[in-house]
Structures are given as structure tokens and as C-alpha cells.
Design a protein around this motif. Structure first.
Motif, PDB file in Angstrom:
ATOM      1  N   ILE A   1       0.409  -0.796  -0.098  1.00  0.00           N
ATOM      2  CA  ILE A   1       0.022   0.156   0.568  1.00  0.00           C
ATOM      3  C   ILE A   1       0.683   1.346   0.030  1.00  0.00           C
ATOM      4  O   ILE A   1       1.809   1.481   0.714  1.00  0.00           O
ATOM      5  N   GLN A   2       0.343   1.882  -1.047  1.00  0.00           N
ATOM      6  CA  GLN A   2       1.200   3.359  -1.063  1.00  0.00           C
ATOM      7  C   GLN A   2       0.129   4.385  -0.779  1.00  0.00           C
ATOM      8  O   GLN A   2      -0.658   4.267  -0.448  1.00  0.00           O
ATOM      9  N   LEU A   3       1.230   5.938  -0.502  1.00  0.00           N
ATOM     10  CA  LEU A   3       0.455   6.928  -0.013  1.00  0.00           C
ATOM     11  C   LEU A   3      -1.362   7.439  -0.586  1.00  0.00           C
ATOM     12  O   LEU A   3      -1.876   7.379  -0.086  1.00  0.00           O
ATOM     13  N   ALA A   4      -0.770   7.015  -2.204  1.00  0.00           N
ATOM     14  CA  ALA A   4      -1.716   7.406  -3.526  1.00  0.00           C
ATOM     15  C   ALA A   4      -3.128   6.414  -2.750  1.00  0.00           C
ATOM     16  O   ALA A   4      -4.246   7.126  -2.793  1.00  0.00           O
ATOM     17  N   ASP A   5      -2.677   5.012  -2.479  1.00  0.00           N
ATOM     18  CA  ASP A   5      -4.064   4.256  -2.359  1.00  0.00           C
ATOM     19  C   ASP A   5      -4.584   4.119  -1.118  1.00  0.00           C
ATOM     20  O   ASP A   5      -6.030   4.086  -0.698  1.00  0.00           O
ATOM     21  N   LEU A   6      -3.763   4.939  -0.014  1.00  0.00           N
ATOM     22  CA  LEU A   6      -4.430   5.007   1.303  1.00  0.00           C
ATOM     23  C   LEU A   6      -5.500   6.249   1.354  1.00  0.00           C
ATOM     24  O   LEU A   6      -6.312   5.805   1.223  1.00  0.00           O
ATOM     25  N   LEU A   7      -5.015   7.313   0.388  1.00  0.00           N
ATOM     26  CA  LEU A   7      -6.051   8.220   0.305  1.00  0.00           C
ATOM     27  C   LEU A   7      -7.352   7.753  -1.068  1.00  0.00           C
ATOM     28  O   LEU A   7      -8.352   8.602  -0.842  1.00  0.00           O
ATOM     29  N   GLU A   8      -7.321   7.201  -1.390  1.00  0.00           N
ATOM     30  CA  GLU A   8      -7.890   6.327  -2.223  1.00  0.00           C
ATOM     31  C   GLU A   8      -9.457   5.317  -1.644  1.00  0.00           C
ATOM     32  O   GLU A   8     -10.503   5.343  -1.049  1.00  0.00           O
ATOM     33  N   GLU A   9      -8.386   5.406  -0.238  1.00  0.00           N
ATOM     34  CA  GLU A   9      -9.346   4.503   0.810  1.00  0.00           C
ATOM     35  C   GLU A   9      -9.494   5.759   2.470  1.00  0.00           C
ATOM     36  O   GLU A   9     -10.751   4.986   2.688  1.00  0.00           O
ATOM     37  N   VAL A  10      -9.279   6.212   2.285  1.00  0.00           N
ATOM     38  CA  VAL A  10      -9.729   7.096   3.888  1.00  0.00           C
ATOM     39  C   VAL A  10      -9.762   8.644   3.565  1.00  0.00           C
ATOM     40  O   VAL A  10      -8.070   9.257   2.571  1.00  0.00           O
ATOM     41  N   PRO A  11     -10.467   8.543   3.872  1.00  0.00           N
ATOM     42  CA  PRO A  11     -10.364  10.789   4.079  1.00  0.00           C
ATOM     43  C   PRO A  11      -9.353  11.260   4.244  1.00  0.00           C
ATOM     44  O   PRO A  11      -8.480  10.974   5.352  1.00  0.00           O
ATOM     45  N   VAL A  12      -8.903  12.403   3.806  1.00  0.00           N
ATOM     46  CA  VAL A  12      -7.325  13.240   3.947  1.00  0.00           C
ATOM     47  C   VAL A  12      -7.656  13.404   5.672  1.00  0.00           C
ATOM     48  O   VAL A  12      -6.985  13.119   6.015  1.00  0.00           O
ATOM     49  N   ASP A  13      -8.560  14.368   5.668  1.00  0.00           N
ATOM     50  CA  ASP A  13      -8.449  15.137   6.811  1.00  0.00           C
ATOM     51  C   ASP A  13      -8.309  13.678   8.505  1.00  0.00           C
ATOM     52  O   ASP A  13      -7.889  13.870   9.233  1.00  0.00           O
ATOM     53  N   ALA A  14      -9.195  12.109   7.820  1.00  0.00           N
ATOM     54  CA  ALA A  14      -8.777  11.532   9.043  1.00  0.00           C
ATOM     55  C   ALA A  14      -7.535  10.602   8.912  1.00  0.00           C
ATOM     56  O   ALA A  14      -6.749  10.622   9.702  1.00  0.00           O
TER      57      ALA A  14
END
Length: 564
Positions: free
Chosen positions: A398-411
């Protein structure tokens, strides 16, 4: 500290000093200078709002028992006109003081007047500070360590800014040296394999095996066809690096911008090579007698500055090492650009590099103590109670880009900033997307949204927030109200402490507590009551809470929705 807290501290300190002078003038205390003493907030506020150790630290100077000194101080102290109305002597000689209602009223008025600037101070005196963070290798995508380092580094920069420092955010791009050589070689093999087959061109064991290398080679092939198949190997590598590296850097910038991070500068390592700064730095070390030649390489006498072993600066092949470039880069920060303090946010695997780099700064005539390093511990992604290592979508790490697709930036930003950098953490993917009080960022945002909802409902009845008189604010006497205002008063001091400790997570914890205290107040104290003045005062308090929550979330680039 906020101006009201500073004023209260000054008032109390002066009152104590004047009481000592009176006791000395009356012959109750021997003559002598009063030693420095502390005024602090005790852990248990039931014993008092503020406490001093003045009697304890002056026992030796006055040759009296601390309890006796405390009694003499309180016998002569005058609190009239201050923010304090009473005191108690506790234990062996501590003096506890209790704030009066005017303090709480002035705090709320200060928040109303300061608005978005409440919490900010001039503590840092505009000292020039650089925070360098993420600085991921541009040869591949950013990972979870970069995600945590990005949130903490950016939040630390924001905290330092709020504490009055002149802050600069920087990303150091390693676009030179061994890793770029390896990057070019890996791309070249993948490019040739497209036209000659994977069996025909062997991939180097130490090459970059990621799918992103294949993608970049394929993009280059689509643009240039097979025109580079018979090119000189060095020409091919250079063409591929010149093509792929800007794309990788652009992707990093894009991903970090989505994450709320914008840098003042993306500093290229190649600048140090091209401008002669790297050579200049090695020359300085040589002139100081701190280098020597061995096995065809140039070594730096790192052991002269506390390191366990000496370090290679220039390899046998004439190429400078990463360490040599790093010394030149930090010299550029201090000597060339005039930063007074430099903070590097590194992964925990760089632990051994810290003392070497500080020592190197001392070696070239700079002050290694002005280089501070924050080490980020590992982060584990957890989903359904299980550790997650691969993306379901791509089947890769999992990369940063993948994380931001799954989780809102705020969270993502809030959760990564909940623990100190030096502690390992689990990032719960399920919790980060939950829309309930279990999710800390939702819990904080909901407190602010609840205030907006209260105001909207009252506005429908023709009741709107307004300024309050001191008499009206004096009606806020419920324990939940006092506890809430007391916490609001600590905000500026918390920012300063977070800046001093390089711990922005302290502010995240502060705002979670603020939300908890607000919900507690809301459940205990009806905002709209039969007494119009009390209603106005409680709305004034709600506005102050909303302001501080917004100030924290804004500082950390997290949204503060009005409805949820």
C-alpha cells in the motif's frame, strides 16, 4: 501562553515578590534575594488552579522551613486587583491559588477578540527554522512511512509557525548519486526487455524491481519506440532518467498536495553537485585535516566527532557518497541560507545517522546542536483486526496514493498525528472511515458541527450570538463551564509546549479533550435557558469553543464542517 494567562502569571509572581519584600521589611523574613520560583498548573485542579514552589526553593536562602515561609508569604500577600481570590498552603510548603471569575470571562473575551489568531504567540521570536520532511526517494512511489512522516512533519511546521517561528518547509530530492544510477540501469533493462524479451536481457539483482519501473519504461517506449535500443548504454540511461524522474517528482508533488502538503522548496541534490557545493564541503574537511585516502577512496575522520567508525566521502570510482552530499546539503541550510535551526523528520532506520550528521556539522565549523532530528517509528495498517500489507486493488504494498483513495485526507492527517513520532502505531482503516464518535476526527468535527446546529436552531427562534457584559459572563459558574474555559485558556501554552517538544500530537490530544469537555458541558448545561443573559453567555462560550476547534483543525489542514 495567551495574553490573559501571561497577565495572570505576572500578577501572581509580582504579588508573591511584594509579599516577600513586606515580610522582610517587617523583620519576619531575613534579608536576601528571592531565588527563581515556578508557577505551574497542578495535575489535580481540586487543590488549586495554579501553584507555586516559592517557599520550597527559598528555604535555603532564608534558612527557614518551607511551610513557615509559605505562611509568611500568604500572611503578607495582596490578591486584590489580580485574577486570584484565595489560596491554600499544601503539603510541605506549596501554595495553591484559585482563579476568580474575572479570569474566565477575560479568556472568553480574548478568544472572541482574537478569533483565528487565538493560540498564536511570538514565543519563537521569528527564529528561522527549516522543517525537512518526507524527502522520499524519487525512484519509486511513497509508502506508509512517508504518509506518517508527511502528516507529522507538516503539522510540526504548523505548530512552530503558530508559536512564532519563521518556518520553511522543504523536500530534499535525491536526484543524483548511486540510487539514480540504479534507477537508470533498471529503466534501461526494462526498456530493452520490451523489444528484446525478458530472457534476452537479464535484470540486475540489485535493481529496482517495482511495477512502476516497468510502467515508466513502457511510457518511454510508447513515446520513442525502439529508437534507443542500439544507443550507447549511458545515453540510454540518461534519456530514461531525464524522462522518468520529472514524472515521478510530479506524481509526488500531486500526491502530497492531495494530502494537504505544499512545500516552500523542492531542493534538488543535483544542485550541490552542479554548483560545486559538494566539492567545496569536502575541501573544507580536507583543509581541516579531517580526511584521508585509503583504498583509493577519500574518508572522513568521523570518529574524531563521536562516531563509531570513519565514513567514505568519495568512492574509488570518484563518485561522492550519499553521506558527503548530506553534509553539503546541511551546510547549505545553515551557512548558505541562514537557517538558525534545522529539523529533519527521518524514518527510525536512520537512527545511526543522527550523531554522524550532528558531528559533521561541528566538523565543518557549524553548530551540530542546532540540527535536530525527529525519528518516525513504523506504522502498521490494520483492517478488521488484521495487519494489511497489500492493496486489494493492485496486489502490491500500500502506497500513500492508495491510502488516500481509501481514507479521507482529514482522517489520515488526524490519525497519523495522534501519537508521538517515536512510538509505533497501528492505523485502523475501519476506524478512519467510521462516521461516529469512535472516530476521533469525526468526534472533534462533530463538536464544532453541533455548535453550528445549536446556533441554527436558536436563530430560527430569533436568538443570535452577541457580545456579553462581564456580569453576564460571570453567570458561567457550573463546573462543566469552568472546566471548559480553563481548557480553552491553555491552548496557547499547549502550542508553545508542542513546538518546544517537537510533538504536534500534543495539540491533537488537546482538541480531543476539548471536544470531550464540550460534549460534557452540552449534556449538563442547557444552552437556551429561561434566563436570557445566561443563554447569551453560554452561546458566547460555545462560540469560543468553535473558534478554538477551527483554529486547531485549520492549523493541521483538516476541514471543520458546519453540519455532519
Amino acid at each position: 501562553m495567551s495574553k490573559i494567562v501571561l497577565q495572570a502569571t505576572s500578577e501572581l509572581k509580582n504579588a508573591i515578590l511584594r509579599s516577600v519584600e513586606k515580610a522582610q521589611a517587617g523583620g519576619d523574613l531575613p534579608q536576601g534575594e528571592m531565588p527563581p520560583f515556578a508557577i505551574e498548573v497542578p495535575a489535580d485542579r481540586s487543590h488549586g488552579d495554579w501553584a507555586t514552589n516559592a517557599a520550597m526553593v527559598s528555604a535555603k536562602a532564608f534558612r527557614l522551613a518551607p511551610r513557615k515561609i509559605a505562611q509568611l508569604i500568604t500572611d503578607h500577600i495582596v490578591l486584590e486587583g489580580t485574577f486570584f481570590d484565595r489560596f491554600e498552603i499544601a503539603g510541605p510548603g506549596f501554595i495553591n491559588f484559585f482563579l476568580n471569575q474575572r479570569f474566565y470571562s477575560e479568556i472568553l473575551k480574548d478568544i472572541a477578540q482574537s478569533g483565528a489568531s487565538y493560540g498564536r504567540s511570538d514565543f519563537g521570536k521569528k527564529e528561522k527554522v527549516m522543517v525537512e520532511f518526507v524527502s522520499a526517494n524519487p525512484t519509486g512511489p511513497m509508502h506508509m512511512g512517508n504518509a506518517r512522516g508527511g502528516a507529522l512533519g507538516d503539522s510540526l511546521a504548523s505548530v512552530l509557525d503558530a508559536a512564532g517561528y519563521d518556518v520553511w518547509r522543504e523536500f530534499y530530492v535525491n536526484d543524483a548519486g548511486n540510487q539514480i544510477e540504479k534507477f537508470g540501469s533498471s529503466l534501461a533493462v526494462r526498456y530493452l526487455q520490451i523489444f528484446q524479451g525478458e530472457d534476452a536481457v537479464e535484470f540486475p539483482e540489485d535493481g529496482y524491481h517495482g511495477e512502476d519501473i516497468r510502467e515508466r519504461a513502457s511510457e518511454f517506449a510508447q513515446e520513442h519506440g525502439d529508437s534507443y535500443v542500439d544507443a550507447d548504454p549511458e545515453e540510454l540511461k540518461k534519456a530514461l532518467v531525464d524522462f522518468a524522474l520529472p514524472k515521478n517528482i510530479a506524481r509526488m508533488k500531486d500526491d502530497l498536495k492531495k494530502y494537504g502538503i505544499v512545500y516552500d522548496e523542492w531542493f534538488l541534490e543535483s544542485r550541490l553537485h552542479n554548483d560545486g557545493e559538494l566539492e567545496e564541503t569536502i575541501q573544507i574537511l580536507t583543509e581541516k585535516g579531517l580526511t584521508y585516502e585509503k583504498d583509493g577512496a577519500i574518508w572522513y575522520r568521523a570518529t574524531d566527532f563521536g562516531a563509531e567508525k570513519d565514513e567514505v566521502l568519495v568512492r574509488q570510482n570518484g563518485n561522492p557518497t550519499y553521506f558527503a552530499a548530506d553534509i553539503a546539503y546541511h551546510r547549505n541550510k545553515f551557512a548558505k541560507r541562514g537557517f538558525n535551526r534545522c529539523i529533519d523528520v527521518w524514518g527510525a532506520d536512520h537512527h545511526g545517522h543522527v550523531a554522524r550528521m550532528k558531528g559533521a556539522m561541528d566538523a565543518i565549523g557549524l553548530d551540530g546542536s542546532k540540527l535536530d532530528v525527529v525519528l518516525i517509528q513504523l506504522v502498521r495498517l490494520v483492517k478488521g483486526g488484521e495487519v494489511v500489507r497489500m492493496s486489494k486493488r493492485t496486489g502490491k504494498a500500500i502506497q500513500l496514493a492508495d491510502l488516500l483513495e481509501e481514507v479521507p485526507v482529514d482522517a489520515a492527517r488526524f490519525h497519523f498525528n495522534m501519537r508521538e513520532a517515536n512510538s509505533q502505531m497501528d492505523f485502523d482503516l475501519d476506524l478512519a472511515v467510521q462516521q461516529d464518535a469512535q472516530n476521533p476526527v469525526y468526534y472533534v468535527q462533530y463538536a464544532r458541527a453541533r455548535i453550528c446546529s445549536i446556533f441554527k436552531a436558536l436563530a430560527a427562534e430569533g436568538i443570535t450570538p452577541r457580545d456579553c457584559t462581564d456580569e453576564e459572563l460571570a453567570l458561567l459558574t457550573a463546573p462543566e463551564e469552568i472546566e471548559l474555559i480553563r481548557h480553552l485558556s491553555a491552548f496557547t501554552g499547549e502550542i508553545v509546549a508542542a513546538a518546544q517538544d517537537y510533538d504536534p500530537a500534543r495539540i491533537t490530544r488537546y482538541v480531543i479533550t476539548l471536544a470531550t469537555l464540550f460534549h460534557k458541558f452540552y449534556n449538563a448545561c442547557r444552552v437556551k435557558g429561561e434566563n436570557e443573559s445566561l443563554t447569551a453567555a453560554r452561546m458566547f462560550l460555545c462560540s469560543a469553543v468553535s473558534t478554538v476547534i477551527c483554529n486547531v483543525l485549520s492549523m493541521f489542514k483538516i476541514s471543520a464542517p458546519e453540519s455532519m
